[in-house]
Design a protein around this motif. Structure first.
Motif, mmCIF file in Angstrom:
data_model
loop_
_atom_site.group_PDB
_atom_site.id
_atom_site.type_symbol
_atom_site.label_atom_id
_atom_site.label_comp_id
_atom_site.label_asym_id
_atom_site.label_seq_id
_atom_site.Cartn_x
_atom_site.Cartn_y
_atom_site.Cartn_z
ATOM 1 N N THR A 100 0.815 -1.222 0.000
ATOM 2 C CA THR A 100 0.000 0.000 0.000
ATOM 3 C C THR A 100 0.839 1.259 0.000
ATOM 4 O O THR A 100 0.469 2.259 -0.614
ATOM 5 N N ASN A 101 1.985 1.222 0.686
ATOM 6 C CA ASN A 101 2.724 2.476 0.895
ATOM 7 C C ASN A 101 4.107 2.530 0.280
ATOM 8 O O ASN A 101 4.770 3.566 0.361
ATOM 9 N N GLU A 102 4.574 1.446 -0.305
ATOM 10 C CA GLU A 102 5.929 1.477 -0.866
ATOM 11 C C GLU A 102 6.003 1.043 -2.325
ATOM 12 O O GLU A 102 6.685 1.671 -3.119
ATOM 13 N N ILE A 103 5.310 -0.012 -2.649
ATOM 14 C CA ILE A 103 5.429 -0.562 -4.000
ATOM 15 C C ILE A 103 4.717 0.361 -4.979
ATOM 16 O O ILE A 103 3.593 0.804 -4.726
ATOM 17 N N ALA A 104 5.366 0.646 -6.109
ATOM 18 C CA ALA A 104 4.761 1.518 -7.109
ATOM 19 C C ALA A 104 3.450 0.907 -7.601
ATOM 20 O O ALA A 104 3.415 -0.255 -8.008
ATOM 21 N N TYR A 105 2.413 1.692 -7.559
ATOM 22 C CA TYR A 105 1.058 1.305 -7.982
ATOM 23 C C TYR A 105 0.460 0.174 -7.131
ATOM 24 O O TYR A 105 -0.588 -0.356 -7.465
ATOM 25 N N HIS A 107 -0.941 0.369 -4.203
ATOM 26 C CA HIS A 107 -2.233 0.764 -3.633
ATOM 27 C C HIS A 107 -3.318 0.708 -4.687
ATOM 28 O O HIS A 107 -4.458 0.359 -4.390
ATOM 29 N N LEU A 108 -2.961 1.014 -5.925
ATOM 30 C CA LEU A 108 -3.959 0.999 -6.995
ATOM 31 C C LEU A 108 -4.402 -0.439 -7.280
ATOM 32 O O LEU A 108 -5.597 -0.724 -7.389
ATOM 33 N N GLU A 289 -7.742 1.520 2.190
ATOM 34 C CA GLU A 289 -6.684 1.851 3.134
ATOM 35 C C GLU A 289 -6.443 0.684 4.079
ATOM 36 O O GLU A 289 -7.199 -0.285 4.109
#
Lengths: 392, 526
Positions: A100-105, A107-108, A289
């Motif tokens: 959610t907070n580090e890997i690119a995309y 959270h998407l 979230e």
């Protein structure tokens, strides 16, 4: 190679379906002949280009099943992407935090996965309701109905198993609440709950167990059921609503229809695209979230509740008193919605053919009451949760 | 702070503006693109002598005039009312620069309205050539209104050389003017196509039997051919716009790629992703359904595509507005800021920090100066002095709070002013600082509520929940202290808080008071 028929009209001159430019393109460049020589697809081509999809006022509802399938495919793709970083067990929460907070995309993808799950269950339920009202469960399609009910249960199981995987507070307590329900089944209830949990309490082993269930066992079962479900539909054809059948019998003429490919396929693709856009909108506008990490030593937060698709059984359990005529109230609750599910599943036997008008009316009202009460109780459940949280 | 703050509960003034403005854009973009579509299609219909298309165009024109002339006018005026209420500072700045441009725009509006009325009512009265000319008059005047308003909108994001030269033409033809003019023109044409696709599905049902269905199918295909290339090309057009931005767009876009945590400002990334994706989906969706399968393109298809189109407008406009943060005029490129969202001009921060946030407020000079003096006096005396909160209960249903030092309670002119038979003054000891809650409230309303609400959208109180006064103070310090602000993650999209020490402590007290409500005041102050 079987050529597609050109513009086809009914006896009133109304165009039923038109030759699609894609098909013309394929024919002009002999693409289908080329493929047929190598893959022997002429049989398949003939089948899909002549398989009839009835055209009537409610034809739009035929797309609901395909929509559920589409969302399931989205789940497979996004689920595979999430699996690259998700670590079940003690690191579950931190891996989801990383996604959610580090890997690119990350959270998407996670938000798409979350919303697609909800939309898949919505599609399944709408598909089931439309099949009910269009009476598509009647002879000879009983097994399509039965496999459909099982597919619905599997979809709910997907939702249930996936919900725990982030191992946040909400997931932990919601799972704990839902797992208290099977405990009420006499004799075997506790054993079932312990089997699902992997112990007497929901813990990190439960996460690993649910993960295996979510990505391996349930998809396997679903694939088999889906294969049977779709195979039977292909074999028995797409059903027509009662009023269309009556009109056909009265006029001795077949209703208007369009070929599955390319016309119906294009409609489906359009719907899938729009639904995908709606899904991306939800994922962008209301991202999923991550709450606080689950702490098994803490008490449950006020107003904790399961996901929306389990709110109805949850609220039924809350509504029933602890003891009813000396019997355990929760057991009666489990019995009630098991009975509801059973009646719903046996509808093809209650209303097997259009000949029995009275049975048809009974089935209609049973189903309508079940749907109405389910929606009402779900809304009531949310109102109750809101009141608890507001301290009213 | 010389204007009252319009408080819109829960959604906030930014969403209030956003809803009205987005609604207006739905209509106004249709008004421009639709005008061009109508006249071009009429030319084709006249050339082919297709009477069915002429009939359809009459119906489409009726739909067009009702929607654009009525709703467009109302919503446009609605925008004027709204911006005057929610952000008078920026409205004033824009009017001072662009009043001449707006006057020109209104001339084109008048021509537009007159032309469309003539166009609609003279379908069967004027000869084809003249009617088409009237159509072009409408189309050109509508496009000219875009030509003008685009300059003002782009100026707000990229004022360009105007910051140094104050030249009208530098402001109007600013760095992003031409890219966005092209983008918007294409967008309007694309949007008009979708609007008319939805309308055509309605006329197909309404006029079934009266018009040859093949011609309706042909028009559906024509609209799809109109729409498809435009929607596909829009993401490409965006690249031109992005390349002209005087700041690193990638830097902003990256803010939301790797997380959605608080302070991440990921909403702009998410909206841009949705916008780009949605454009491609809409284009291909229309091609697959309305072009390749036109016969089965029914009413609900049109409505769904229209809903997606309108959602894309919202996403696009929201992204554009968010790019401007923390300015209402300006951007984060070097030397490109003019006016912060808090209504403070760039360069005036030090003045406010030295003299106080309200020193220029014409409604509160004496009280403010007196409070400043009291603050400094009390600060010198002791750092542990108690603040006394006086709560005036006007009647059973209404209360408001004053914060007045114990010594001044009976002699305060404010207290004297409100004391009457219906007023009861209760005294409650509150807090440890010597600040003024009413000043803290003014600072909050003036500097925070342009973007935030109390408990709703971007609600401040829920975000501060769980923090004590010290925690709140430390957070606010990241915005108030110039050194902390430079290092802060919030710098990218939040303006600095301006004001002297009393303003700062008063704001902290105000926030602490509302977040952590002292027990004595729970049932008294609303």
């Amino acid at each position: 190679m079987e050529k597609l028929k050109p513009n086809c009209t009914d006896e009133n001159g109304k165009i039923i379906w038109t030759q699609c430019p894609i098909a013309s393109f394929f024919e002009r460049w002999h693409i289908m002949s080329w493929l047929d020589e190598r893959l022997a697809i002429s049989g398949l081509w003939k089948y899909v280009s002549t398989k009839p999809v009835p055209i009537h006022k409610y034809s739009g509802w035929y797309s609901m099943g395909g929509l559920a399938l589409f969302f399931f495919l989205i789940q497979c793709v996004t689920g595979a992407l999430l699996m690259m970083y998700y670590r079940p067990g003690p690191e579950a929460y931190s891996s989801v935090m990383q996604i959610t907070n580090e890997i690119a995309y990350g959270h998407l993808i996670r938000s798409i996965h979350h919303w697609s799950a909800n939309l898949m269950i919505v599609s399944v339920l709408l598909h089931m309701v439309s099949v009910f009202y269009l009476k598509s469960y009647r002879k000879p399609r009983e097994f399509i109905w039965f496999t459909g009910i099982l597919l619905m249960i599997i979809s709910l199981a997907f939702g249930f198993s996936g919900y725990l995987l982030p191992w946040d507070e909400l997931a932990f307590y919601a799972t704990k609440i839902v797992l208290q329900v099977p405990e009420k089944i006499p004799v075997i209830g506790l054993a079932i709950s312990n089997l699902i949990r992997g112990g007497t309490e929901v813990n990190e082993y439960t996460v690993q167990r649910f993960f295996t269930l979510h990505v391996f066992i349930l998809p396997g079962i679903l694939a088999v059921l889906l294969g049977i479900h779709l195979g039977l539909i292909q074999y028995l054809g797409i059903s027509k609503p009662p009023h269309v059948i009556e009109e056909e019998e009265r006029t001795k003429k077949s209703c208007a229809w369009m070929p599955f490919f390319p016309n119906f396929t294009l409609i489906e693709l359009g719907i899938w695209l729009i639904s995908f856009a709606f899904l991306v909108f939800l994922a962008a506008w209301v991202p999923k979230e991550l709450g606080l990490q689950a702490d098994i030593t803490k008490p449950a937060p006020i107003g904790i509740h399961p996901e929306w698709f389990f709110m109805m059984p949850y609220q039924i359990l809350k509504m029933i008193p602890a003891k009813v005529f000396g019997m355990d109230g929760e057991l009666i609750g489990v019995g009630i919605y098991s009975l509801i599910l059973l009646i719903w599943g046996l509808l093809p036997f209650i209303d097997p053919t259009p000949k029995y008008k009275k049975a048809s009316r009974i089935a209609f009202w049973i189903g309508t009451v079940i749907i109405f009460i389910s929606v009402l109780i779900t809304i009531g459940a949310y109102i109750a949760v809101y009141k608890i949280k507001a301290g009213v | 702070m010389n204007y009252p703050t319009l408080e819109i509960p829960y959604i906030g003034s930014s969403w209030f503006m956003g809803i009205i403005a987005t609604f207006h854009i739905w209509i106004s973009h249709f008004a421009v693109g639709g005008g061009i579509y109508l006249v071009v299609t009429e030319m084709i219909a006249r050339r082919d002598k297709n009477q069915d298309w002429i009939q359809l165009l009459k119906g489409q024109t009726r739909f067009f005039i009702i929607l654009t002339a009525a709703l467009g006018a109302i919503s446009g005026v609605g925008i004027w009312f709204t911006i005057g209420l929610i952000n008078p500072q920026v409205t004033s700045a824009l009017i001072h620069n662009f009043v001449f441009a707006w006057a020109c725009e209104w001339v084109f509006f008048i021509i537009e309205i007159a032309a469309i009325i003539v166009y609609y009512y003279t379908w069967d009265r004027l000869d084809a050539k003249t009617h088409i000319r009237v159509g072009w008059i409408y189309a050109i005047s509508a496009w000219m209104s875009l030509f003008i308003i685009n300059g003002i909108l782009c100026f707000m994001l990229t004022p360009g050389e105007w910051i140094q030269t104050r030249s009208f033409y530098a402001a109007f033809f600013n760095p992003t003017y031409w890219p966005l003019l092209t983008f918007r023109t294409l967008f309007m044409l694309a949007m008009a196509g979708v609007w008319f696709l939805a309308a055509t599905t309605h006329y197909r049902v309404k006029w079934a039997g009266k018009i040859n269905e093949e011609n309706i199918i042909k028009m559906t295909r024509w609209l799809a051919a109109w729409v498809f290339p435009l929607w596909i090309s829009l993401p490409l057009m965006m690249w031109w716009f992005v390349s002209k931005l005087p700041f690193d767009f990638n830097e902003i876009f990256k803010l939301g790629i790797s997380g959605i945590g608080p302070g991440n400002f990921s909403v702009i990334t998410r909206m841009i992703i949705f916008f780009l994706f949605g454009c491609v989906v809409l284009g291909f969706g229309v091609w697959l359904t309305a072009y390749l399968n036109a016969h089965h393109f029914v009413r609900w298809h049109g409505i769904v595509f229209l809903a997606l189109c309108l959602a894309l407008v919202g996403a696009g406009e929201m992204s554009r507005e968010l790019l401007r943060k923390p300015y209402t005029i300006g951007n984060s490129g070097q030397g490109n800021g003019f006016l912060y969202v808090s209504g403070v001009r760039v360069g005036e921060e030090k003045e406010f920090n030295d003299k106080g946030y309200l020193y220029k407020s014409i409604w509160a000079p004496e009280i403010y100066q007196s409070r400043n003096a009291q603050f400094n006096k009390a600060k010198d005396k002791s750092s542990n002095s108690n603040n006394t909160l006086a709560i005036a209960v006007l009647d059973k249903s209404k209360t408001f709070d004053l914060s007045i030092e114990q010594n001044n309670l009976e002699t305060s002119s404010i207290v004297k002013g409100i004391t009457d038979k219906s007023t009861e003054i209760k005294q409650v000891n509150y807090g440890k600082k010597y600040s003024d809650l009413s000043i803290g409230k003014s600072v909050f309303y003036g500097q925070c509520m342009n973007c935030h609400t109390k408990v709703g959208y971007r609600g401040v109180y829920p975000r501060l929940a769980g923090r004590d006064r010290e925690g709140i103070r430390n957070l606010m310090l990241m915005l108030w202290d110039p050194i902390e602000y430079e290092k802060s993650i919030y710098k990218r999209f939040m303006p600095p808080m301006v004001g002297n020490e009393m303003d700062f402590e008063s704001l902290v007290d105000w926030l602490d008071y509302n977040v952590n409500k002292p027990a004595e005041t729970q049932n008294l102050v609303k």
